[in-house]
Enzyme design. Sequence first.
Site, PDB file in Angstrom:
ATOM      1  N   LYS A  23      34.938  40.438  42.328  1.00 44.92           N
ATOM      2  CA  LYS A  23      34.648  40.707  40.919  1.00 44.92           C
ATOM      3  C   LYS A  23      33.704  39.697  40.251  1.00 44.92           C
ATOM      4  O   LYS A  23      32.501  39.794  40.419  1.00 44.92           O
ATOM      5  CB  LYS A  23      35.954  40.847  40.155  1.00 44.92           C
ATOM      6  CG  LYS A  23      36.678  42.170  40.512  1.00 44.92           C
ATOM      7  CD  LYS A  23      37.620  42.605  39.456  1.00 44.92           C
ATOM      8  CE  LYS A  23      38.363  43.886  39.794  1.00 44.92           C
ATOM      9  NZ  LYS A  23      37.664  45.077  39.380  1.00 44.92           N
ATOM     10  N   PHE A  46      47.452  46.621  43.586  1.00 48.35           N
ATOM     11  CA  PHE A  46      46.195  47.264  43.959  1.00 48.35           C
ATOM     12  C   PHE A  46      45.382  46.260  44.765  1.00 48.35           C
ATOM     13  O   PHE A  46      45.038  45.194  44.263  1.00 48.35           O
ATOM     14  CB  PHE A  46      45.394  47.728  42.739  1.00 48.35           C
ATOM     15  CG  PHE A  46      44.165  48.501  43.145  1.00 48.35           C
ATOM     16  CD1 PHE A  46      44.247  49.849  43.482  1.00 48.35           C
ATOM     17  CD2 PHE A  46      42.928  47.872  43.238  1.00 48.35           C
ATOM     18  CE1 PHE A  46      43.120  50.556  43.895  1.00 48.35           C
ATOM     19  CE2 PHE A  46      41.796  48.574  43.652  1.00 48.35           C
ATOM     20  CZ  PHE A  46      41.892  49.916  43.977  1.00 48.35           C
ATOM     21  N   ASP A  73      46.069  37.671  46.006  1.00 48.48           N
ATOM     22  CA  ASP A  73      44.899  38.474  45.674  1.00 48.48           C
ATOM     23  C   ASP A  73      44.520  38.107  44.239  1.00 48.48           C
ATOM     24  O   ASP A  73      45.163  38.540  43.283  1.00 48.48           O
ATOM     25  CB  ASP A  73      45.246  39.968  45.813  1.00 48.48           C
ATOM     26  CG  ASP A  73      44.084  40.870  45.413  1.00 48.48           C
ATOM     27  OD1 ASP A  73      43.179  40.403  44.690  1.00 48.48           O
ATOM     28  OD2 ASP A  73      44.103  42.055  45.804  1.00 48.48           O
TER      29      ASP A  73
HETATM   30  C1  LIG Z   1      43.542  42.848  42.463  1.00 44.62           C
HETATM   31  C2  LIG Z   1      42.449  43.652  43.119  1.00 44.62           C
HETATM   32  N1  LIG Z   1      42.314  43.606  44.450  1.00 44.62           N
HETATM   33  C3  LIG Z   1      41.356  44.295  45.088  1.00 44.62           C
HETATM   34  C4  LIG Z   1      40.467  45.091  44.396  1.00 44.62           C
HETATM   35  C5  LIG Z   1      39.408  45.842  45.129  1.00 44.62           C
HETATM   36  O1  LIG Z   1      38.156  45.289  44.875  1.00 44.62           O
HETATM   37  P1  LIG Z   1      36.816  46.124  45.143  1.00 44.62           P
HETATM   38  O2  LIG Z   1      36.814  47.263  44.182  1.00 44.62           O
HETATM   39  O3  LIG Z   1      35.709  45.133  44.924  1.00 44.62           O
HETATM   40  O4  LIG Z   1      36.874  46.596  46.561  1.00 44.62           O
HETATM   41  C6  LIG Z   1      40.584  45.176  43.009  1.00 44.62           C
HETATM   42  C7  LIG Z   1      39.678  46.057  42.234  1.00 44.62           C
HETATM   43  O5  LIG Z   1      39.967  46.473  41.147  1.00 44.62           O
HETATM   44  C8  LIG Z   1      41.591  44.444  42.358  1.00 44.62           C
HETATM   45  O6  LIG Z   1      41.748  44.484  41.021  1.00 44.62           O
END
Ligand SMILES: Cc1ncc(COP(=O)(O)O)c(C=O)c1O
Length: 400
Positions: free
Chosen positions: A254, A140, A225
């Site tokens: 986050k 994700f 990520d």
């Molecule tokens: C691993 C990861 N990458 C990217 C995102 C996307 O972040 P945002 O919701 O701040 O756009 C999330 C959100 O849950 C995530 O867990």
Amino acid sequence: MSQDTQTLLDLANRYLFQNYARAPLCLVRGEGARVWDSDGKEYLDFVAGIAVDALGHCHPKIVGAIREQATTLLQVSNLYQIPSQIHLAKLLCDHSFADRAFFCNSGTEANEAAIKLARKHAKETRSSDCVDIVTMRGAFHGRTMGALSATPTEKYQHGFEPLLPGFKYVPFGNLRAVERAVDNRTAAILVEPIQGEGGVNVAPDGYLPGLRRICDETGALLMFDEIQTGMARTGRLWAYQHWDVEPDVMTLAKALASGIPIGAMLARESCARVMVAGTHGTTFGGNPFATTVGLATVMTMLEDKLPERADRVGAYLVERLRGLAHRVPGIKEVRGKGLLLGIELDRPAAPLVTACRDGGLLVLTAGDTVLRMTPPLVIDEADVDRAVGIVEGVLRGGQG
Ligand SMILES: Cc1ncc(COP(=O)(O)O)c(C=O)c1O
């Protein structure tokens, strides 16, 4: 402004986009690892804004930083230098592999920046058709079109095609599949060290070092990520530190500013240098407010040794949950690192999330059958005991 729960639910139903499957409760106050709803009911918060409120709700140092900056300066634009942005960049670089930082406003934006950097770096240092990015099934990376194209799950992508071209998807944890997918058109590999939304799937040992080797051999960038896994969540400041491997690029968001919107891309100089003036930018990114709170957040995490605390309390939570798995039916596996934990169940997890909530504990799912816990990193053993007691009650069919 009405605080009456039913009135709020009716208004939400009438006026908000219905794009979230929200629980029917309104959280109105928080302190440490506890939150209260609009009816005054208390909950132990093992969601923490989905791995955001790492310092707990209304941490005095964060409240102080917010108060002070609110009466000093909120926003000036990246037309000018911003002292707190500079200091936050230095602090993050001093404590990671990185040489430079770029700030934005969310996780998905941080990944957009990384996708752009990967393409520009590959075009400049390799060839003009070197544009592909390899990502993992179950990943994700966010909801904007680039990050969504990097997120190979039907339920997120369906209806939004055509996606951005140039993404190749391989199974998570399978090095052979990556070796087969990578060729001279591969600009980067993008991977979460632990897949959060995808089910709390921990990279098998040797996987991330294997990806590093493939990148070193081909010239592709290794991009982690760490939006969910970073900021002490897994018992190290960065999850990659569990595997003794370093990326070229890392994305964060986050927990970085304790709930004030922020995102960041960290990178080595060798690739950061391609993003020259005018190539990328954002109005709000790195503003004095968000980066002051980010600075207070990271400094507090380091001073209070939160990575070590997440490691210790997380190990205790795992031990308690594994003990529970022996006493009650339903738990197939407990996995994760630090305080990013998944409980694989033999049934759908959503009804248990509801039952835990009724019992005074907030948890969430990760995929269909995994109950996820991402509590504030400031929880103690007594909080763990209480949470496990509620889960036990729910699994036994009572209410905890
Ligand atoms: C691993 C990861 N990458 C990217 C995102 C996307 O972040 P945002 O919701 O701040 O756009 C999330 C959100 O849950 C995530 O867990």
